[in-house]
Scaffold this motif. Structure first.
Motif, PDB file in Angstrom:
ATOM      1  N   CYS A  46       1.020  -1.148  -0.058  1.00 26.20           N
ATOM      2  CA  CYS A  46      -0.213  -0.034   0.101  1.00 26.20           C
ATOM      3  C   CYS A  46       0.803   1.360  -0.241  1.00 26.20           C
ATOM      4  O   CYS A  46       0.350   2.558   0.176  1.00 26.20           O
ATOM      5  N   ARG A  47       2.259   0.986  -0.077  1.00 26.62           N
ATOM      6  CA  ARG A  47       2.855   2.368   0.151  1.00 26.62           C
ATOM      7  C   ARG A  47       2.619   3.263  -1.108  1.00 26.62           C
ATOM      8  O   ARG A  47       2.875   4.664  -1.069  1.00 26.62           O
ATOM      9  N   SER A  48       2.341   2.725  -2.306  1.00 27.75           N
ATOM     10  CA  SER A  48       2.294   3.525  -3.498  1.00 27.75           C
ATOM     11  C   SER A  48       0.843   4.353  -3.780  1.00 27.75           C
ATOM     12  O   SER A  48       0.465   4.614  -4.604  1.00 27.75           O
ATOM     13  N   ASP A  62      -3.605   9.837   2.434  1.00 27.02           N
ATOM     14  CA  ASP A  62      -2.092   9.610   2.309  1.00 27.02           C
ATOM     15  C   ASP A  62      -1.306  10.410   2.948  1.00 27.02           C
ATOM     16  O   ASP A  62      -0.260   9.878   3.555  1.00 27.02           O
ATOM     17  N   SER A  66       1.390   9.120   6.026  1.00 20.34           N
ATOM     18  CA  SER A  66       2.859   9.407   5.771  1.00 20.34           C
ATOM     19  C   SER A  66       3.539   9.849   7.002  1.00 20.34           C
ATOM     20  O   SER A  66       5.032   9.788   7.256  1.00 20.34           O
ATOM     21  N   GLU A  68       4.526   8.560  10.349  1.00 18.11           N
ATOM     22  CA  GLU A  68       4.672   7.732  10.896  1.00 18.11           C
ATOM     23  C   GLU A  68       4.660   7.810  12.304  1.00 18.11           C
ATOM     24  O   GLU A  68       5.234   8.700  12.633  1.00 18.11           O
ATOM     25  N   PHE A  74       5.526   1.633   8.118  1.00 15.52           N
ATOM     26  CA  PHE A  74       5.712   0.867   7.051  1.00 15.52           C
ATOM     27  C   PHE A  74       6.867   0.001   7.185  1.00 15.52           C
ATOM     28  O   PHE A  74       7.749   0.343   7.858  1.00 15.52           O
ATOM     29  N   ASP A  77       6.877  -2.124   1.623  1.00 15.85           N
ATOM     30  CA  ASP A  77       5.652  -1.455   0.996  1.00 15.85           C
ATOM     31  C   ASP A  77       4.301  -1.970   1.929  1.00 15.85           C
ATOM     32  O   ASP A  77       3.200  -1.738   1.401  1.00 15.85           O
ATOM     33  N   ASN A  78       4.597  -2.676   2.903  1.00 14.08           N
ATOM     34  CA  ASN A  78       3.370  -2.990   3.743  1.00 14.08           C
ATOM     35  C   ASN A  78       3.420  -2.005   4.946  1.00 14.08           C
ATOM     36  O   ASN A  78       4.347  -1.568   5.529  1.00 14.08           O
ATOM     37  N   LEU A  79       1.960  -1.770   5.458  1.00 12.87           N
ATOM     38  CA  LEU A  79       1.651  -0.948   6.435  1.00 12.87           C
ATOM     39  C   LEU A  79       1.366  -1.888   7.918  1.00 12.87           C
ATOM     40  O   LEU A  79       0.418  -2.605   7.449  1.00 12.87           O
TER      41      LEU A  79
END
Length: 258
Positions: A46-48, A62, A66, A68, A74, A77-79
């Motif tokens: 989900c990062r993109s 988003d 962002s 954190e 993150f 690429d995973n949250l």
């Protein structure tokens, strides 16, 4: 899962206390979506994602993601979402597996019946009587059990034989005339500051307010209406001051008898 099982201890954890209010709200939205998906608290790849994708998926932006913090972060690429109820998810998987296996065997066992001393048949299978927090989280368990809720207030009175419910038609402990005589005597003795003209209205207001709730005060039965009426009259006198010019003299100074 259709319900979120959040232990109250999480709201006093360092991760939650150290987060900003917006981050806390974002975390709850993320946790809710993760529980719905049963993804183990990991939103993969989900990062993109752009703002529209985040809004349509989890109800967050988003920009909120962002920033954190310890509630979500993150990992590649995973949250990763903090506080996901992994044990509840495993419990659901086990129960679903058991249900599928029972289905292959022909469903649940037939209910057995026994005859009671009254001659009626009753089911021996136990039925749920309450909702357990650990199981009230999924579509298969806990969702068909509704706790019993009374639709009317219930007042109890302690007696020699135990607790006894007050019947809605319980006789009034006094009449309006008795309240009026009691308040007139109290005013003459200086216990309450009511003028003679105020006493009938105050007595009627008191009797009506208590009778409307079956002679209770804040849910507690009125056992001594005399002292309760004095307390009511004291507040009544504060909220209904006498007309100007009458406050500098005693209205009962010229009365020889009540």
């Amino acid at each position: 899962m259709e319900f979120i099982n959040i232990p109250t201890a999480l709201f006093s954890s360092p991760e939650y206390i150290g987060a900003e209010p917006i981050q806390r709200a974002t975390w709850i939205s993320l946790l809710a979506w993760c529980c719905e998906q049963e993804n183990g608290g990991i939103i993969e790849g989900c990062r993109s994602w752009g703002m529209r994708r985040w809004m349509q998926t989890c109800g967050v932006t988003d920009q909120e993601i962002s920033v954190e913090n310890e509630l979500y972060h993150f990992d590649g690429d995973n949250l990763i979402v903090f506080g996901y109820p992994h044990e509840i998810q495993e419990t659901l998987k086990t129960k679903r597996k058991t249900a599928r296996e029972n289905g292959k065997l022909g469903g649940r066992p037939k209910k057995t019946h026994v005859e009671t001393h009254t001659g009626t048949d009753v089911e021996t299978e136990e039925k749920p009587t309450s909702v357990i927090s650990e199981t009230n989280v999924g579509t298969e368990i806990g969702t068909n059990v509704a706790p019993y809720v009374e639709t009317y207030p219930k007042t109890v009175r302690e007696g020699k034989e135990g607790k006894e419910g007050i019947h809605p038609l319980t006789p009034s402990p006094c009449t309006v005339e008795e309240v009026e005589d009691h308040l007139r005597a109290a005013a003459f003795a200086g216990r309450v500051r009511l003028t003679p003209d105020q006493i009938p209205d105050c007595a009627t207001a008191y009797w009506g307010s208590r009778d409307a709730v079956n002679w209770t005060r804040s849910g507690i039965p009125v056992t001594k209406w005399q002292s309760d009426a004095i307390s009511f009259a004291t507040s009544y006198a504060v909220n209904h001051p006498p007309p100007p010019g009458n406050g500098d003299k005693d209205p009962y100074s010229n009365l020889e008898e009540l």
